[in-house]
Scaffold this motif. Structure first.
Motif, mmCIF file in Angstrom:
data_model
loop_
_atom_site.group_PDB
_atom_site.id
_atom_site.type_symbol
_atom_site.label_atom_id
_atom_site.label_comp_id
_atom_site.label_asym_id
_atom_site.label_seq_id
_atom_site.Cartn_x
_atom_site.Cartn_y
_atom_site.Cartn_z
ATOM 1 N N SER A 5 0.767 -1.336 -0.173
ATOM 2 C CA SER A 5 0.027 0.044 -0.026
ATOM 3 C C SER A 5 0.836 1.323 0.033
ATOM 4 O O SER A 5 0.225 2.429 -0.055
ATOM 5 N N HIS A 6 2.155 1.083 0.207
ATOM 6 C CA HIS A 6 2.978 2.372 -0.020
ATOM 7 C C HIS A 6 4.505 2.003 -0.464
ATOM 8 O O HIS A 6 5.157 1.668 0.460
ATOM 9 N N ASN A 8 7.790 3.853 -2.814
ATOM 10 C CA ASN A 8 8.262 5.166 -3.527
ATOM 11 C C ASN A 8 9.174 4.701 -4.642
ATOM 12 O O ASN A 8 10.378 4.949 -4.794
ATOM 13 N N ILE A 36 3.930 6.632 -4.013
ATOM 14 C CA ILE A 36 3.455 7.887 -3.268
ATOM 15 C C ILE A 36 4.211 8.894 -3.639
ATOM 16 O O ILE A 36 5.626 9.085 -3.948
ATOM 17 N N SER A 59 -0.524 8.259 -5.536
ATOM 18 C CA SER A 59 -1.088 9.336 -4.713
ATOM 19 C C SER A 59 -0.655 10.803 -5.213
ATOM 20 O O SER A 59 -0.010 10.775 -5.951
ATOM 21 N N GLU A 92 1.669 11.604 0.822
ATOM 22 C CA GLU A 92 1.407 11.583 2.140
ATOM 23 C C GLU A 92 1.618 13.013 2.828
ATOM 24 O O GLU A 92 2.323 13.837 2.455
ATOM 25 N N ILE A 126 -3.477 9.880 3.331
ATOM 26 C CA ILE A 126 -2.309 9.248 3.821
ATOM 27 C C ILE A 126 -1.576 10.047 4.849
ATOM 28 O O ILE A 126 -0.939 10.932 4.285
ATOM 29 N N HIS A 154 0.010 5.886 8.277
ATOM 30 C CA HIS A 154 0.734 4.809 7.527
ATOM 31 C C HIS A 154 2.162 4.495 8.113
ATOM 32 O O HIS A 154 2.406 5.260 9.081
ATOM 33 N N GLU A 202 2.300 -2.480 4.197
ATOM 34 C CA GLU A 202 3.309 -1.662 3.274
ATOM 35 C C GLU A 202 4.563 -2.164 3.528
ATOM 36 O O GLU A 202 5.231 -2.693 4.578
ATOM 37 N N ASP A 204 6.923 0.830 2.440
ATOM 38 C CA ASP A 204 7.556 2.241 2.341
ATOM 39 C C ASP A 204 8.866 2.076 1.733
ATOM 40 O O ASP A 204 10.022 2.803 2.081
#
Length: 261
Positions: A5-6, A8, A36, A59, A92, A126, A154, A202, A204
Motif C-alpha cells: 500500500s505504500h 516510493n 507515493i 497518490s 502523504e 495518507i 501509514h 506496506e 515504504d
C-alpha cells in the motif's frame, strides 16, 4: 494476494532497475501497489510510473518534510491533480516533529489543504506522523469534524492513544517491516491491538527493509515478509490473513479495482 500500500518507486535508488523491481514484486505475488508522491514537482514522474502499469496506482501530495516548499499549495490544486485516473489517495501529509525539516505551522497548513482535498475527492488521506501524537490527534479530529474523511495512518510508529483516537474516527492503520525489528516491541504491541478490520501492510520501500534482509534496499516484494510477520503476530493462518488484509485495503482504497482471484 499480496498488496503493497505504500511504495516510493520514483526514488533514485530504483532509477537503474525500476522495471526489474516491479517484475520481482509481481513474481512474489504482489497484485497491487500504490506509489507515493512526496513533492508536487515529482507528480509527473510518480503518475507516469502508475500510468505505465495496470497494477500500480499513485497518490498526490507533499510530505511534511517539504511543507516549507509548499506553503502556497491549495486544496484546489490538489483536487485538480487528484482527478488523474490513477490517483487513489491524497498525501502523504501530516506532522513530523522528529526531524522538523519544515516549521510546524507550515506542516499544519499543508496538511489542512490535503485534508480538504481528500474530503472533496472522497479519497484516503495518507498520514505521516512522528513524535506529534497529541497534535496529530487534534488535527485529525478537527478535519473529520468538517465532514466524512477516509484516514490512513501509514507506517505506524506512534503511541496507543493516537491509534485509539484515530480508530474512533474510522481510520485504518498500516504497519511496515518495522514490525520485524528487534527493538520495535512497542510497534508490535499496537499491531496486536488494532482491530483486524482496520489494518493494512506496506513496505515504504526503499526504506525499512524487514528482517532478515535489513541493510539491503527494500523492495515491494518484501511486503510478503511484512504480511507474514503480521499474521504470526495475530495468530492468523497466512492465507486467511492475506485475504483479510486485502479486503481491508480494497475497502479503504475503494477506487482501485480488485483483481480476479
Amino acid at each position: 494476494m499480496l498488496i503493497d500500500s505504500h511504495v516510493n518507486l520514483h526514488h533514485h535508488l530504483f532509477a537503474d532497475d525500476r522495471e526489474a523491481v516491479i517484475e520481482r514484486a509481481r513474481a512474489a505475488g504482489v497484485r497491487r501497489m500504490i506509489t507515493i508522491c512526496d513533492k508536487i514537482e515529482n507528480f509527473g514522474q510518480v503518475s507516469a510510473i502508475a500510468e505505465a502499469h495496470d497494477d500500480i496506482y499513485c497518490s498526490i501530495g507533499a510530505h511534511p518534510h517539504y511543507a516549507k516548499d509548499h506553503t502556497k499549495l491549495t486544496a484546489e490544486r490538489l483536487i485538480d491533480l487528484g482527478r488523474h485516473p490513477k490517483v487513489v489517495g491524497v498525501g502523504e501529509t501530516g506532522l513530523d516533529q522528529h526531524y522538523n525539516f519544515s516549521p510546524a505551522e507550515d506542516q499544519i497548513a499543508v496538511y489542512r489543504a490535503h485534508a480538504a482535498a481528500a474530503r472533496a475527492l472522497d479519497l484516503p488521506l495518507i498520514i505521516h506522523t512522528r513524535e506529534a501524537d497529541d497534535r496529530m490527534a487534534e488535527l485529525l479530529e478537527e478535519e473529520a469534524g468538517k465532514g466524512p474523511l477516509r484516514i490512513l495512518l501509514h507506517c505506524y510508529t506512534s503511541g496507543m492513544r493516537l491509534a485509539e483516537r484515530a480508530l474512533a474516527l474510522g481510520a485504518y492503520i498500516s504497519f511496515s517491516g518495522i514490525m520485524t525489528f528487534k527493538n520495535a516491541s512497542d510497534v508490535r504491541e499496537i499491531a496486536k491491538a488494532v482491530p483486524l478490520d482496520r489494518v493494512i501492510v506496506e513496505t515504504d520501500c526503499p526504506y525499512l527493509t524487514p528482517v532478515p534482509h535489513r541493510g539491503q534496499r527494500c523492495e515491494p516484494m518484501h511486503v510478503a515478509l511484512v504480511q507474514r510477520a503480521f499474521c504470526e503476530l495475530r495468530g492468523l493462518e497466512e492465507g486467511a490473513g492475506g485475504a483479510l488484509l486485502a479486503d481491508n485495503f480494497f475497502r479503504l482504497f475503494h477506487t482501485i479495482p480488485r483483481p480476479a482471484e
